[in-house]
Design a protein around this motif. Structure first.
Motif, PDB file in Angstrom:
ATOM      1  N   HIS A 180      -1.884  -3.870   5.154  1.00  0.00           N
ATOM      2  CA  HIS A 180      -1.476  -3.193   6.780  1.00  0.00           C
ATOM      3  C   HIS A 180      -2.722  -2.904   7.460  1.00  0.00           C
ATOM      4  O   HIS A 180      -3.727  -2.634   7.042  1.00  0.00           O
ATOM      5  N   ASP A 236       0.366   3.621   1.778  1.00  0.00           N
ATOM      6  CA  ASP A 236       0.454   4.144   3.287  1.00  0.00           C
ATOM      7  C   ASP A 236       1.763   4.865   3.860  1.00  0.00           C
ATOM      8  O   ASP A 236       2.716   4.254   3.677  1.00  0.00           O
ATOM      9  N   CYS A 291       0.837  -1.113   0.122  1.00  0.00           N
ATOM     10  CA  CYS A 291      -0.046  -0.037  -0.051  1.00  0.00           C
ATOM     11  C   CYS A 291       0.766   1.286   0.124  1.00  0.00           C
ATOM     12  O   CYS A 291       2.130   1.251   0.474  1.00  0.00           O
ATOM     13  N   CYS A 303      -6.060   0.492   7.243  1.00  0.00           N
ATOM     14  CA  CYS A 303      -5.716   0.789   5.763  1.00  0.00           C
ATOM     15  C   CYS A 303      -6.804   1.716   5.646  1.00  0.00           C
ATOM     16  O   CYS A 303      -8.104   1.325   5.640  1.00  0.00           O
ATOM     17  N   GLY A 304      -6.367   2.847   4.759  1.00  0.00           N
ATOM     18  CA  GLY A 304      -7.680   3.754   3.994  1.00  0.00           C
ATOM     19  C   GLY A 304      -8.636   3.124   3.460  1.00  0.00           C
ATOM     20  O   GLY A 304      -9.702   3.576   3.167  1.00  0.00           O
ATOM     21  N   GLY A 313      -3.888   0.558  -1.149  1.00  0.00           N
ATOM     22  CA  GLY A 313      -4.408  -0.883  -0.677  1.00  0.00           C
ATOM     23  C   GLY A 313      -3.389  -1.852  -1.057  1.00  0.00           C
ATOM     24  O   GLY A 313      -3.432  -2.980  -0.435  1.00  0.00           O
TER      25      GLY A 313
HETATM   26 ZN   LIG Z   1      -3.211   1.115   3.092  1.00  0.00          ZN
END
Ligand SMILES: [Zn+2]
Length: 163
Positions: A89, A38, A36, A92-93, A61
């Motif tokens: 993870h 992130d 991801c 996650c958004g 993602g």
């Molecule tokens: Zn994520």
């Protein structure tokens, strides 16, 4: 000052401290990592990797999309990687929206329905398994016998394998 201007200054300091060197284009550990975007996952530090060790492919993602398959095909066929490590993870958004909701929001605000899939998910382990299967079933990726998936805990910094 924009953040990017600040980063340009950081780069000067970074480069000043290093000797000039040329690292081979082909990843030394013959590994591609899909994860991801992130900002809390520092892939190189978390896995003890050095520059030149692995390809790191990222999107929202860490989803296996057509473009990820494109990159994996190039990574393996042209640049010699053999193993694929998938890392999702915690927190996650992509768990915080729905495909239908986000699609409707985009269409409502822009007048255009996106041509891409949103690829949100709720269950992390299921999402990892889905990603593993997409790689394992892709005819464009020649080496599919060593594809493993993990969840990274952003609080403890530890990886857990999904089987
Ligand atoms: Zn994520």
């Amino acid at each position: 000052m924009d953040v990017i201007d600040e980063l340009l200054g950081n780069n000067n300091l970074f480069a000043d401290a290093l000797a000039e060197q040329h690292v081979d284009l082909r990843p030394a550990r013959a590994l591609a990592i899909v994860t991801c975007m992130d900002s809390r996952l520092n892939v190189f530090d978390a896995l003890g990797l050095d520059e030149g060790d692995a390809h790191v492919l990222r999107n929202a993602g860490g989803v296996i999309t057509d473009d990820m398959i494109r990159s994996l095909a190039i990574s393996q066929r042209l640049l010699g990687t053999r193993e694929v490590m998938l890392i999702h993870h915690t927190d996650c958004g992509m768990q915080k929206l729905t495909d239908d909701g986000f699609r409707a929001e985009l269409e409502e605000e822009t007048g255009l329905a996106p041509s891409f899939a949103i690829e949100s998910f709720t269950d992390l382990d299921d999402a990892v398994r889905q990603s593993i299967q997409r790689v394992e079933r892709s005819v464009f990726v020649p080496h599919r016998d060593r594809v493993r998936g993990f969840v990274y805990d952003v609080d403890t910094h530890r990886l857990r394998e999904v089987s």
